[in-house]
Motif scaffolding. Structure first.
Motif, PDB file in Angstrom:
ATOM      1  N   THR A 166      39.485  43.962  36.345  1.00 26.87           N
ATOM      2  CA  THR A 166      38.655  44.609  37.201  1.00 26.87           C
ATOM      3  C   THR A 166      37.806  45.996  36.231  1.00 26.87           C
ATOM      4  O   THR A 166      38.451  46.403  35.357  1.00 26.87           O
ATOM      5  CB  THR A 166      39.247  45.150  38.375  1.00 26.87           C
ATOM      6  OG1 THR A 166      40.346  46.079  38.088  1.00 26.87           O
ATOM      7  CG2 THR A 166      39.772  44.176  39.302  1.00 26.87           C
ATOM      8  N   ASP A 167      36.827  46.404  36.680  1.00 24.48           N
ATOM      9  CA  ASP A 167      36.206  47.621  36.271  1.00 24.48           C
ATOM     10  C   ASP A 167      36.936  48.837  36.269  1.00 24.48           C
ATOM     11  O   ASP A 167      36.855  49.725  35.298  1.00 24.48           O
ATOM     12  CB  ASP A 167      34.768  48.031  36.736  1.00 24.48           C
ATOM     13  CG  ASP A 167      33.762  46.502  36.291  1.00 24.48           C
ATOM     14  OD1 ASP A 167      33.893  45.878  35.421  1.00 24.48           O
ATOM     15  OD2 ASP A 167      32.878  46.457  37.294  1.00 24.48           O
ATOM     16  N   GLU A 182      36.885  39.957  36.864  1.00 26.76           N
ATOM     17  CA  GLU A 182      36.495  39.204  35.850  1.00 26.76           C
ATOM     18  C   GLU A 182      37.370  38.140  35.513  1.00 26.76           C
ATOM     19  O   GLU A 182      38.777  38.760  35.283  1.00 26.76           O
ATOM     20  CB  GLU A 182      36.032  39.860  34.732  1.00 26.76           C
ATOM     21  CG  GLU A 182      35.861  39.297  33.570  1.00 26.76           C
ATOM     22  CD  GLU A 182      35.484  39.971  32.315  1.00 26.76           C
ATOM     23  OE1 GLU A 182      35.422  39.646  31.089  1.00 26.76           O
ATOM     24  OE2 GLU A 182      35.742  41.391  32.452  1.00 26.76           O
ATOM     25  N   VAL A 204      43.217  38.462  35.220  1.00 29.57           N
ATOM     26  CA  VAL A 204      41.711  38.977  35.607  1.00 29.57           C
ATOM     27  C   VAL A 204      41.734  40.382  34.959  1.00 29.57           C
ATOM     28  O   VAL A 204      42.971  40.907  34.751  1.00 29.57           O
ATOM     29  CB  VAL A 204      41.620  38.610  37.112  1.00 29.57           C
ATOM     30  CG1 VAL A 204      41.635  37.320  37.451  1.00 29.57           C
ATOM     31  CG2 VAL A 204      42.491  39.441  37.959  1.00 29.57           C
ATOM     32  N   GLU A 228      35.997  40.594  43.112  1.00 30.01           N
ATOM     33  CA  GLU A 228      35.239  41.069  42.201  1.00 30.01           C
ATOM     34  C   GLU A 228      35.707  41.178  40.727  1.00 30.01           C
ATOM     35  O   GLU A 228      35.046  41.331  39.846  1.00 30.01           O
ATOM     36  CB  GLU A 228      34.914  42.448  42.529  1.00 30.01           C
ATOM     37  CG  GLU A 228      34.319  42.674  43.927  1.00 30.01           C
ATOM     38  CD  GLU A 228      34.614  44.376  44.242  1.00 30.01           C
ATOM     39  OE1 GLU A 228      34.464  45.051  43.341  1.00 30.01           O
ATOM     40  OE2 GLU A 228      34.351  44.634  45.522  1.00 30.01           O
TER      41      GLU A 228
END
Length: 385
Positions: A245-246, A307, A243, A305
């Motif tokens: 994350t921002d 992606e 995954v 949260e």
């Protein structure tokens, strides 16, 4: 073990070695044998490092992945201590970074029962300290506030397993090693009367060598049973998720019962890993992905949260006593066993490679191999009669 030149090797010629299995363990053995002067061939039924090696997140978890003291823990620690020098050398030999990270691991307890079990490890773990919840959150502020504290394991580092495999492959090519992918091993070849292993029959014909190294993972029993050694090994499917994350959430690897989250240099995280005895089935299951992600969110809430990038599975070589098969068997001279590392293949690559080289050169291994002897299965079978 004395290396005897077989009939296909000219007197005075460079000794040859055939390594069955192109995972990280097999490639590490080939790399060390190549440095010792052996002319190596690595054989794999598929592409290199496509099974247990790809089911890994790359943790060098000698402390976090072992649950009791003893010889196996000491072997894991020995390999862990070798890792920095080994990977530095490998990067020089290959020109490829293995993305070594030394931030350590935080093993968090999410229940009182898990806390009790983790605290009990402090009696024998060499490099660990107990941290209270506030101390854990000071190190990694995104951890769940519901944690019961945990172990800080500063010596448990990590690499990127895909790049480790690429570095090993490049180093082998630079050594002149022959790599035979998509070439299944059908059976071991041996001399009549002596039992000496001289090579392997493949789907493309026989291959001969002075030394044969068996690093075939969960597929090993199919090769040893015809020579009279039934190894209690089995595939364990491990499924992982990647995954993103921002913004970065953690620097350390964080680990709890049933789940770990490993931050990588490209900004992604590997979440793993399932453990399922399902034969040689590598299908991906949605329920497993959901369970792993739910556990990750319990440990690191902002993972909700993240992606989704991808998921994958590999087959680890399990053994019934949770110990690898490493060493030789008197009934099959010319054969070295290096298989059954289960979840610890990445960690144990340096120590396994060194021991295989020592056995090939008839040197005394620097660790006692008695706990890992292939013949232990015969003694166990006799004891139950």
């Amino acid at each position: 073990m004395t290396i005897q030149k077989n009939q296909t090797t000219a007197a005075g010629a460079q000794p040859s070695a055939l390594i069955i299995g192109g995972g990280v363990i097999g490639c590490a053995a080939a790399y060390e044998l190549g440095k010792a002067g052996f002319r190596c061939t690595v054989l794999d039924k598929g592409g290199l490092a496509q099974e247990a090696s790809t089911a890994a997140a790359g943790m060098l978890g000698a402390q976090v992945e072992t649950h009791q003291p003893g010889p196996f823990y000491e072997m894991c620690r020995a390999s862990q201590r070798m890792y920095t020098e080994w990977t530095d050398e490998l990067e020089q030999a290959s020109g490829i970074s293995v993305q070594y990270r030394a931030e350590g691991i935080l093993r968090a307890a999410l229940t009182a029962e898990d806390e009790q079990e983790l605290r009990s490890r402090l009696a024998w773990i060499r490099e660990a300290e107990w941290l209270e919840p506030s101390e854990m959150l000071r190190l990694e502020s995104e951890l769940s506030p519901d944690i019961h504290g945990g172990l800080h394991l500063p010596a448990d580092h990590q690499v990127q397993p895909v790049w480790l495999a690429e570095a090993l492959k490049a180093a082998l090519v630079n050594q002149g090693c022959r790599i035979r992918e998509w070439t299944p091993a059908i059976r071991l070849l041996s001399e009549p009367g002596t039992g000496r292993v001289t090579g392997v029959q493949t789907s493309e014909g026989p291959l001969y060598a002075d030394l044969t190294v068996l690093a075939a993972g969960a597929w090993t029993p199919a090769l040893t049973e015809p020579i009279g050694l039934s190894l209690p090994m089995f595939p364990v499917k491990g499924q992982c998720i990647s995954v993103r994350t921002d913004a970065p959430l953690i620097r350390s690897t964080v680990f709890t019962k049933g789940c770990y989250i490993v931050p990588k240099l490209d900004g992604s995280y590997i979440i793993g890993a399932s453990q399922l005895e399902a034969g040689f089935d590598k299908r991906i299951h949605v329920q497993t992905i959901a369970e792993l992600h739910a556990k990750a969110v319990e440990l690191l809430p902002r993972m909700a949260e993240a992606e989704f990038v991808r998921t994958w599975a590999g087959l680890r070589p399990g053994t019934r006593d949770a110990l690898p098969f490493l060493g030789v068997w008197d009934e099959a001279p010319g054969l070295v066993f290096a298989t059954g590392q289960y979840r610890n293949g990445i960690l144990l690559a340096p120590v396994t490679g060194r021991i295989v080289k020592q056995l090939a050169l008839s040197e005394q291994p620097f660790l006692d191999l008695a706990p890992y002897a292939p013949s232990r299965v015969l003694k166990a079978a006799t004891a139950t009669i």
